[in-house]
Design a protein around this motif. Structure first.
Motif, PDB file in Angstrom:
ATOM      1  N   ARG A  99     -15.734 -42.454  55.678  1.00 37.54           N
ATOM      2  CA  ARG A  99     -16.062 -42.704  54.275  1.00 37.54           C
ATOM      3  C   ARG A  99     -15.997 -44.199  53.979  1.00 37.54           C
ATOM      4  N   ASP A 101     -16.925 -45.147  50.551  1.00 44.42           N
ATOM      5  CA  ASP A 101     -16.929 -45.249  49.092  1.00 44.42           C
ATOM      6  C   ASP A 101     -15.632 -45.896  48.603  1.00 44.42           C
ATOM      7  N   LYS A 102     -15.740 -46.804  47.644  1.00 44.06           N
ATOM      8  CA  LYS A 102     -14.569 -47.524  47.131  1.00 44.06           C
ATOM      9  C   LYS A 102     -13.571 -46.573  46.469  1.00 44.06           C
ATOM     10  N   ASP A 104     -12.917 -43.538  47.420  1.00 43.33           N
ATOM     11  CA  ASP A 104     -12.163 -42.911  48.502  1.00 43.33           C
ATOM     12  C   ASP A 104     -11.084 -43.855  49.037  1.00 43.33           C
TER      13      ASP A 104
END
Length: 428
Positions: A99, A101-102, A104
């Protein structure tokens, strides 16, 4: 892990580190384990969170490398549980994830993760993350060792403080014992004493002693500074002023072989010489030394830097006695002035240290001599220890209960209604 990105060489100091690998993929675990062992780490493996938690409870790994998507519970749950465990040392937690995504990453940081590695894992990147973990773990170990040393030092300090506290309590009891009589009746005269140290021990001393059948010596002194040094000097002075005639500095052997009183000026000069030439200390003290004739009511006194004695006449009028004078132990040669005064029935003389006059209120204003005179006028009907206690209470009330200096006082009262048998001497 990329096949060309193997970790070669040992990480300095890493041979004793225990790493736990948590990943459902046996192949992934094996690939990482080979690289970690080659770098000098001890390695344990777990396929899921439950197995990993059992290992953490018994082996306490230094570094955990966990896949985000472990079976049963994910890596975030594991990280939460790992951080909640009771551990003696810090554990470094690295999450393996695909992952990016910021949100996450933020969730992982909130869960307690220290680092993230993106799959597939690069050997060079893993080496960099492990190097960072080494720095963190070494700092934590250094801090933990320092904290243990500080804790041990604090324990020893508290033990020593407890011993000092017991010694100071005993010293206070002994110092209070320096004042053998708190009050005494000498014909028509009543003498009352007060001594209240601000701490365990103090630098104030008051007392009186019979000189002969009709005269009484009395003194009040205040040693500069506070604490043990001041208290030790007080003890020395007490032995000089209230001992047996042969050891009392206020007495000397006369030509007829009997001990006679030395004039007050001579007593203070002798103490000054003792301080300057023999004791040779940077400490000094202020003092009032007086000689009272209980038959005639005549008093001779010397003021050596001590606050002015207050003479309150039977009609309520108040006079300040003395011109100040120099403290004892400051200059080698000092001229002290002897003052004579007459106490009539109903008169009283109040001698105090500056612990009362320099009492401050919450605005930083001192009670001063004016305030003390007002207290004496307000308590004109009180006598003896009741008057002294009332003065202390008034000073404490003025200061809102705060006291930073020792308080001591001597009260000499000519009781108009007391029997005046000049041949009788009674100590209470």
């Amino acid at each position: 892990m990329s096949s060309g990105d193997s970790i070669s060489g040992d990480l300095p100091g890493s041979g004793w580190r225990l790493v736990l690998l948590v990943d459902e993929s046996r192949a992934q675990r094996r690939a990482l384990a080979v690289q970690l062992r080659r770098a000098g780490y001890d390695v344990l493996e777990a396929a899921g969170v439950d197995e990993a938690m059992q290992i953490c409870a018994t082996r306490h790994p230094d570094i955990v490398i966990s896949d985000w998507g472990t079976p049963g519970r994910n890596g975030l749950d594991f990280c939460h549980q790992f951080r909640a465990m009771a551990r003696q040392r810090y554990g470094y937690f690295i999450l393996l994830t695909s992952r990016t995504d910021k949100l996450d990453i933020a969730a992982g940081l909130r869960a307690g993760a220290d680092e993230f590695l993106t799959k597939p894992v690069s050997g060079a990147e893993l080496l960099a993350r492990l190097s960072a973990s080494e720095r963190i773990l070494r700092m934590e170990e250094s801090l933990r060792q320092t904290n243990l040393q500080l804790k041990d030092a604090l324990t020893r300090l508290r033990e020593r403080e407890a011993v000092i506290e017991r010694d100071l309590r005993e010293a206070r009891r002994l110092q209070q014992g320096l004042v053998r009589e708190r009050d005494g009746c000498f014909g028509p005269f009543q003498l009352s004493l007060l001594m209240r140290p601000a701490g365990h021990v103090g630098g104030d001393l008051v007392g009186f002693f019979p000189i002969d059948a009709r005269r009484i010596g009395l003194f009040a002194l205040d040693v500069s500074g506070h604490g043990v040094a001041a208290a030790m000097l007080c003890a020395r002075l007490a032995s000089l002023l209230a001992g047996t005639p042969e050891h009392n500095i206020a007495m000397r052997l006369g030509r007829d072989g009997r001990y006679v009183a030395r004039p007050p000026v001579e007593v203070v000069r002798s103490l000054n010489k003792l301080m300057v030439e023999e004791l040779r200390t940077e400490t000094y003290f202020t003092m009032i030394y007086a000689e009272l004739d209980r038959v005639s009511g005549q008093m001779r006194l010397v003021q050596a830097g001590h606050p002015h004695p207050i003479l309150q006449r039977a009609n309520g009028a108040i006079e300040l006695i003395g011109n100040g004078g120099l403290p004892v132990g400051v200059f080698e040669t000092v001229d002290y002035e002897e003052i004579s005064l007459q106490l009539h029935p109903g008169d009283r003389l109040f001698i105090t240290s500056d612990g009362i006059t320099e009492t401050e209120n919450t605005r930083g204003e001192s009670l001063g001599m004016d305030g003390l005179e007002a207290i004496l006028r307000t308590n004109a009907m009180l006598r003896g220890n009741a008057l002294l206690e009332s003065i202390c209470w008034s000073a404490a009330n003025f200061a809102a209960g705060q006291r930073n200096d020792d308080i001591s006082a001597v009260l000499v009262e000519h009781l108009a209604d007391a029997p005046g048998n000049p041949d009788h001497l009674r100590l209470q």
